[in-house]
Design a protein around this motif. Structure first.
Motif, PDB file in Angstrom:
ATOM      1  N   ALA A 118      64.194   6.898   5.170  1.00 52.15           N
ATOM      2  CA  ALA A 118      65.245   7.325   6.097  1.00 52.15           C
ATOM      3  C   ALA A 118      65.890   8.623   5.620  1.00 52.15           C
ATOM      4  O   ALA A 118      66.282   9.467   6.428  1.00 52.15           O
ATOM      5  CB  ALA A 118      66.286   6.217   6.237  1.00 52.15           C
ATOM      6  N   ARG A 121      64.189  11.617   6.727  1.00 47.82           N
ATOM      7  CA  ARG A 121      64.443  11.926   8.142  1.00 47.82           C
ATOM      8  C   ARG A 121      65.899  12.319   8.379  1.00 47.82           C
ATOM      9  O   ARG A 121      66.315  12.477   9.528  1.00 47.82           O
ATOM     10  CB  ARG A 121      64.106  10.701   9.001  1.00 47.82           C
ATOM     11  CG  ARG A 121      62.648  10.311   8.954  1.00 47.82           C
ATOM     12  CD  ARG A 121      62.322   9.195   9.926  1.00 47.82           C
ATOM     13  NE  ARG A 121      62.831   7.903   9.504  1.00 47.82           N
ATOM     14  CZ  ARG A 121      63.891   7.301  10.022  1.00 47.82           C
ATOM     15  NH1 ARG A 121      64.570   7.885  10.982  1.00 47.82           N
ATOM     16  NH2 ARG A 121      64.280   6.128   9.581  1.00 47.82           N
ATOM     17  N   ASP A 123      68.445  10.531   8.258  1.00 49.30           N
ATOM     18  CA  ASP A 123      69.058   9.519   9.109  1.00 49.30           C
ATOM     19  C   ASP A 123      70.125   8.763   8.308  1.00 49.30           C
ATOM     20  O   ASP A 123      69.821   7.814   7.589  1.00 49.30           O
ATOM     21  CB  ASP A 123      67.961   8.566   9.615  1.00 49.30           C
ATOM     22  CG  ASP A 123      68.470   7.636  10.702  1.00 49.30           C
ATOM     23  OD1 ASP A 123      69.689   7.373  10.730  1.00 49.30           O
ATOM     24  OD2 ASP A 123      67.642   7.174  11.506  1.00 49.30           O
ATOM     25  N   LYS A 125      72.540   6.779   9.141  1.00 48.15           N
ATOM     26  CA  LYS A 125      72.778   5.370   9.478  1.00 48.15           C
ATOM     27  C   LYS A 125      71.761   4.453   8.801  1.00 48.15           C
ATOM     28  O   LYS A 125      72.109   3.425   8.224  1.00 48.15           O
ATOM     29  CB  LYS A 125      72.703   5.193  11.016  1.00 48.15           C
ATOM     30  CG  LYS A 125      73.991   4.654  11.603  1.00 48.15           C
ATOM     31  CD  LYS A 125      73.868   4.468  13.093  1.00 48.15           C
ATOM     32  CE  LYS A 125      73.532   3.038  13.429  1.00 48.15           C
ATOM     33  NZ  LYS A 125      73.217   2.852  14.864  1.00 48.15           N
ATOM     34  N   ASP A 126      70.492   4.861   8.884  1.00 48.91           N
ATOM     35  CA  ASP A 126      69.444   4.041   8.270  1.00 48.91           C
ATOM     36  C   ASP A 126      69.555   4.041   6.749  1.00 48.91           C
ATOM     37  O   ASP A 126      69.352   3.006   6.104  1.00 48.91           O
ATOM     38  CB  ASP A 126      68.053   4.553   8.683  1.00 48.91           C
ATOM     39  CG  ASP A 126      67.604   3.924   9.988  1.00 48.91           C
ATOM     40  OD1 ASP A 126      68.475   3.368  10.677  1.00 48.91           O
ATOM     41  OD2 ASP A 126      66.405   3.997  10.301  1.00 48.91           O
TER      42      ASP A 126
ATOM     43  N   SER B   8      77.693  15.322  11.802  1.00 49.21           N
ATOM     44  CA  SER B   8      76.299  15.477  11.435  1.00 49.21           C
ATOM     45  C   SER B   8      75.852  16.909  11.681  1.00 49.21           C
ATOM     46  O   SER B   8      76.029  17.454  12.763  1.00 49.21           O
ATOM     47  CB  SER B   8      75.438  14.512  12.239  1.00 49.21           C
ATOM     48  OG  SER B   8      74.101  14.687  11.871  1.00 49.21           O
ATOM     49  N   VAL B  12      68.331  14.711  12.799  1.00 48.61           N
ATOM     50  CA  VAL B  12      67.765  13.413  12.454  1.00 48.61           C
ATOM     51  C   VAL B  12      66.402  13.271  13.121  1.00 48.61           C
ATOM     52  O   VAL B  12      66.294  13.348  14.340  1.00 48.61           O
ATOM     53  CB  VAL B  12      68.703  12.271  12.899  1.00 48.61           C
ATOM     54  CG1 VAL B  12      68.078  10.922  12.575  1.00 48.61           C
ATOM     55  CG2 VAL B  12      70.043  12.409  12.213  1.00 48.61           C
ATOM     56  N   ARG B  15      62.238   7.682  13.813  1.00 50.24           N
ATOM     57  CA  ARG B  15      61.515   6.798  12.894  1.00 50.24           C
ATOM     58  C   ARG B  15      60.017   6.933  13.102  1.00 50.24           C
ATOM     59  O   ARG B  15      59.551   6.958  14.239  1.00 50.24           O
ATOM     60  CB  ARG B  15      61.912   5.347  13.139  1.00 50.24           C
ATOM     61  CG  ARG B  15      63.314   5.016  12.728  1.00 50.24           C
ATOM     62  CD  ARG B  15      63.500   3.503  12.688  1.00 50.24           C
ATOM     63  NE  ARG B  15      64.901   3.186  12.418  1.00 50.24           N
ATOM     64  CZ  ARG B  15      65.802   2.938  13.374  1.00 50.24           C
ATOM     65  NH1 ARG B  15      65.447   2.948  14.642  1.00 50.24           N
ATOM     66  NH2 ARG B  15      67.050   2.666  13.049  1.00 50.24           N
TER      67      ARG B  15
END
Lengths: 258, 109
Positions: A118, A121, A123, A125-126, B8, B12, B15
């Motif tokens: 994660a 990436r 990310d 949150k992850d 942010s 991002v 996945r």
């Protein structure tokens, strides 16, 4: 337009070690983490090889495994020593609890890889989610180990009759319950000493790992890594955490299985 | 950029289902290998053969953890070898100390 402005003549013939590039293609922090882990491999290997050396210097237990009784005359059978599980008293469940501990640590390693993934990436949150799961796994493992130690130290109901040299150089024969650094009901004194030192040193590493994980979790959650622009710290702490799992795989085999 | 700004700023990426699936696959392999160790532990006589099986399976697990979880296989070859080659010293350590232990055994008993 401007041509070459550098004063150093960069020859294209320069080899990979000629400078001006990164031959190992890894950041300073990651590289140093790897070399630290290499040195740590040697420390743990020294412990485990010392275990092997001391173990072969004692006769092994000769009889059938299920009629095993502890004595300092021979090395114990690990599955007969580590056969207790929490909440149920007096049940013979060989290696079940340590299997659960292995499962917990492997799963926390998996959630750590997911956190690193994660991080690649960006990310947030992850990353925080998986780091929190890893943290839970680490704390659970430590809790299990505390119970394991507690049980090992307090011993079984019956104990074992051990003959050893007492404080005044005299031979003492008495029923011993549990273990300490000088005498234990399972086997030779070295057995408990090695148990405390090897699993203790590993548990110490897990403890440090839990602190580092908390740091990474907190910093990821408040956005430190986002401002920094990358999640490399998660990767570095991830390396350390996987190493802790790696060591446990060996401790599990050499201390509990063999 | 203002240090207080907590919004942010990084893009991002979505996945990657394939990568995540691979991680879980390796987790399953590690758990299955551990289960196989248990099967051997309770169904085989103690001896050199059983110990060799345990050590072999342990090295399989160690390989998966180092190569996949720690991403060592994706690093530069020089880095991989600078980690793996020093481990050769352990071969000597194992031989020397096990020999030593055996000799102590012969002296004692």
């Amino acid at each position: 337009m401007s041509t070459a402005t550098t004063s150093i003549n960069l020859s294209s013939k320069r080899g990979i070690w000629g400078g001006g590039n990164e031959p190992l293609n890894a950041s300073y922090g990651k590289l140093m983490m790897w070399f630290f882990l290499l040195s740590d491999i040697f420390t743990f290997a020294a412990f485990l090889v010392a275990y092997g050396a001391i173990r072969v210097s004692y006769p092994p237990y000769g009889g059938p495994a299920d009629s095993f009784v502890g004595s300092n005359e021979y090395w114990p059978v690990p599955e007969m020593v580590f056969d207790a599980i929490p909440f149920v008293h007096g049940i013979h469940a060989p290696l079940v609890f340590v299997g659960l501990m292995t499962f917990i640590l492997i799963m926390s390693s998996v959630t750590m890889v997911l956190a690193v993934e994660a991080g690649h990436r960006n990310d947030r949150k992850d990353v925080t989610k998986w780091l929190l799961w890893t943290l839970v796994g680490g704390l659970t493992f430590l809790g299990c180990q505390a119970w394991e130690w507690g049980h090992f130290i307090h011993g079984t109901d019956g104990g074992a009759t051990i003959t050893f040299i007492g404080n005044f150089g005299n031979m003492v024969s008495e029923t011993v319950f549990g273990a300490n650094l000088s005498v234990n009901e399972y086997g030779p004194a070295a057995f408990a000493q090695l148990f405390f030192f090897i699993t203790g040193f590993h548990g110490f590493h897990v403890t440090i790992g839990v602190f580092l994980l908390f740091l990474a979790f907190y910093q990821a959650a408040v956005g430190v890594y986002e401002r920094r622009g990358h999640y490399e710290m998660v990767e570095k702490i991830g390396l350390y955490w996987h190493f802790v799992d790696l060591v446990w795989v060996f401790v599990f085999t050499f201390f509990y299985l063999i | 950029m203002d240090i207080q700004d907590n919004k942010s700023t990084l893009e991002v990426a979505p996945r990657n289902a394939e990568k995540i699936k691979k991680i879980w696959k390796i987790a399953a392999i590690l758990l299955i290998v551990t289960l196989i160790e248990y099967v051997f532990a309770f169904n085989m006589e103690r001896g050199v053969l059983l110990y060799s099986i345990f050590i072999g399976l342990t090295l399989v697990k160690a390989g998966y953890i180092m190569m996949e979880f720690m991403h060592l296989k994706d690093e530069a070859k020089v880095l991989v070898w600078s980690i793996m080659l020093p481990l050769i010293f352990l071969v000597w350590l194992i031989i020397a100390l096990l020999r030593e232990g055996t000799d102590i055994f012969l002296m004692r008993w």
